[in-house]
Write an enzyme that holds these catalytic residues in place. Sequence first.
Site, mmCIF file in Angstrom:
data_model
loop_
_atom_site.group_PDB
_atom_site.id
_atom_site.type_symbol
_atom_site.label_atom_id
_atom_site.label_comp_id
_atom_site.label_asym_id
_atom_site.label_seq_id
_atom_site.Cartn_x
_atom_site.Cartn_y
_atom_site.Cartn_z
ATOM 1 N N SER A 585 -1.400 46.356 2.885
ATOM 2 C CA SER A 585 -2.194 45.270 2.298
ATOM 3 C C SER A 585 -3.631 45.732 2.096
ATOM 4 O O SER A 585 -3.844 46.699 1.354
ATOM 5 C CB SER A 585 -2.077 44.041 3.203
ATOM 6 N N ASP A 673 6.951 39.392 -2.131
ATOM 7 C CA ASP A 673 5.568 39.297 -1.650
ATOM 8 C C ASP A 673 4.765 38.324 -2.529
ATOM 9 O O ASP A 673 4.587 38.551 -3.719
ATOM 10 C CB ASP A 673 4.931 40.691 -1.691
ATOM 11 N N HIS A 705 5.582 40.005 2.242
ATOM 12 C CA HIS A 705 4.378 40.838 2.410
ATOM 13 C C HIS A 705 4.438 41.681 3.680
ATOM 14 O O HIS A 705 3.935 42.784 3.714
ATOM 15 C CB HIS A 705 3.148 39.928 2.437
HETATM 16 C C1 LIG Z 1 -6.472 38.692 8.121
HETATM 17 C C2 LIG Z 1 -5.540 38.357 7.029
HETATM 18 O O1 LIG Z 1 -4.359 38.503 7.144
HETATM 19 N N1 LIG Z 1 -6.061 37.877 5.902
HETATM 20 C C3 LIG Z 1 -5.238 37.318 4.881
HETATM 21 C C4 LIG Z 1 -6.100 36.678 3.857
HETATM 22 C C5 LIG Z 1 -4.355 38.336 4.222
HETATM 23 O O2 LIG Z 1 -3.193 38.082 4.036
HETATM 24 N N2 LIG Z 1 -4.929 39.492 3.873
HETATM 25 C C6 LIG Z 1 -4.106 40.498 3.219
HETATM 26 C C7 LIG Z 1 -4.794 40.942 1.978
HETATM 27 C C8 LIG Z 1 -3.915 41.608 4.228
HETATM 28 O O3 LIG Z 1 -4.584 42.614 4.213
HETATM 29 N N3 LIG Z 1 -3.031 41.303 5.181
HETATM 30 C C9 LIG Z 1 -2.834 42.216 6.294
HETATM 31 C C10 LIG Z 1 -3.207 41.505 7.560
HETATM 32 C C11 LIG Z 1 -1.410 42.702 6.386
HETATM 33 O O4 LIG Z 1 -1.176 43.715 7.069
HETATM 34 O O5 LIG Z 1 -0.557 42.046 5.784
#
Ligand SMILES: CC(=O)N[C@@H](C)C(=O)N[C@@H](C)C(=O)N[C@@H](C)C(=O)O
Length: 730
Positions: A585, A673, A705
Amino acid sequence: MNSQVVTNPEDIARLYRELSLFPSLSRADVGPVVTSQYGGKYSNIYTEWSQRDLDRNENVNFCRQYIVFHDDKSVVYSGASGNCTEIKGELQSKDSPSGDMKAVVRECTIKGEDKQFLEIWSKNIKMKSINLTALKKHGKVYEDDQFGCLVWSHSETHLLYVAERKRPKAKSFFQSESPELSSIGDEEETVRREEKETVKGEQFVFHEDWGEGLVGKSCPVLCVLDIEGDNVSVLEGVPDNISPGQAFWAPGDTGVVFVGWLHEPFRLGLKFCPNRSSSLYYVDLTGGKCEQLTSGTSAVSSPRLSPDQCRIVYLECAVFGPHMQCSRLCMFDWYTKKTSVVVDMVNRPGEDGFTGIYSSQLSRQCWSADSQRVIISCPQRSRKDLLMVDTSTGSVTSLTSKSDVGSWCLLNIERDLMVVSCSSPNCPPRLRVGFLPPRDSQEEVVWVTLEDSQILPEIDWQILTFTPPPEQDNSQYPGLDFEALLIKPKEVKDGVKLPLIVTPHGGPHSVFVADWFLYSSVLCRMGFAVLMVNYRGSTGYGQDNILSLPGNVGTQDVKDVQFAVESVLKGDEFDMQKVAVSGGSHGGFLACHLIGQYPGFYKACVSRNPVTNLASMIGSTDIPDWCMVEAGFDYTTDCLPDPAVWEQMLNKSPIRYVTQVQTPVLLTLGEDDKRVPSKQGIEYYRALQAKKVPVRLLWYPGNNHSLSKVDAESDGFMNIALWIIQHLWK
Ligand SMILES: CC(=O)N[C@@H](C)C(=O)N[C@@H](C)C(=O)N[C@@H](C)C(=O)O
């Protein structure tokens, strides 16, 4: 090859199978205190676990119970009471407060049809089994942590839960009418009534849902089962512009308190997004009058009623902005109707080292028996600790900061008996209990282990702290440091330099705490060192740390990771010709940035559901506000595409550097996702193909995701390990 790395696929698979056996603890409940005829007291501890079953290709959920003999302030004896039992089909379950009954929401398939039942068990009898599907009062029951609940009334006569609002049957304008019913019986009367309720032209209406992890969950409603009357009612009075969840019974069962999330003008992704406009509400059971208890200008979650039923604590943070922030712990006084801040947001940690509250969910129960203290497990830099908050003074005391265990999670507390899961990078989760010491006492908690796990002697771990060089200091938020977890093999043969796998977390506002990580443990057992970087912008270090990143993604976070790597490589432990980078992500965003901005430095790259182009993501993700915020722009629901914004987004995205990439890339994408659409990975994949950079794409149907289903997780690991080996030793 002068290394000690395991490279044979069968050996790697054997290691993965061995370490994937360790289960994780998902829940614990403390039963009532039973006093034996000799005056001895004991309580039953019910626990639920989850374990990967590679052969069944599913995560298996099971329960195990324990008995704890105590004197209300210390454990006298404890032990397991029986072996494990798989709990299949149980969506939710909850013992009644007295322990006399148990409610279960069960899903089963009968003659090819999925049905849901609400069961009431007492002693050795299933007293009731109510077919919720047949009742047609609502849609599917919510079993998630975001909205879901299953709560007994204090009187133990009613059950409260959340389900999808009933949607009228839809049919085509051209569907032939059902033949006239010859005789009117109950069944025919039901069919006739349904015919009347059927609407035409609604078959293909779009129903937006709450996004990633909540697909198909659109309009939750509060439902109450009257156990005696066997009837289910959907609560009236909830405002039409909010979606209710996380509900519980108000004092005296006069009504229900719940969190309401605003879903107008449209729903945005809610999972991992506690910054959505929401308030606490109370709906009166008799008149259906609904009252808003909090301001409506913030985001609230995890309301928890004190044992004396006088106060409700809850977490609060700002609406929009960074998706994970430092929270405030607030309190609503049921009788004065006043709210207060118990623990405020922490911008910069003070001398006491407390960095703020970063939990997005309080444990099921978190109050001390005296209704004066609250226990919260939350990240404190690269650890996760148990914090005791005195709600009168606002003082925060860590119960575990002196422990050598890196991560503590409060599962439950009942009459001051705490049940916790604790683990470290070299130690799978353990189950422990311990009594909360009396208020104002200086005693330490005496922990008793109910289920132990052995420390893996081959794994060593430590927390490294980094101070960015002056030229990389953030002028708006100066003086911030950051950390990384370094996990490495304990034994290293003479003359061997370890290969290094760099893993920045995603979010970006999240954090790697010193917990048990399956992937890192197996990679370490294979002979790799793993550097898990908590770059500036991570949670757990103060609100300023978080605020320092939005607008600086693609530069500050990238430079922090590279600074950590180059600092670690200055030592002679690691082979700088054998460094790989892997992330998911936003962590995938960073992995792709690193191989583009430091061409040739990384010899292999792995990217899970990566953000590769913020400008093309904003139109298809369930969190468009995230793209705006992290690119440095304010978000409003009526914002429209702006070329200048898109240009900035593109400049901050990894795709901008793809022409410089030399590193072979493995992409792993989840078909379902909703968070970071798979087209992001495909866009980057095509760009690499066009430049003839070695690239391999793994596509996981039925995965979202997190790519956390057993098939994607296990296949993903094997391919990641072999990709890194292939390209570090080519
Ligand atoms: C901290 C977090 O999860 N923020 C959310 C807004 C989110 O889904 N961010 C994604 C872009 C992301 O980077 N998620 C990480 C935590 C993952 O490993 O899925």
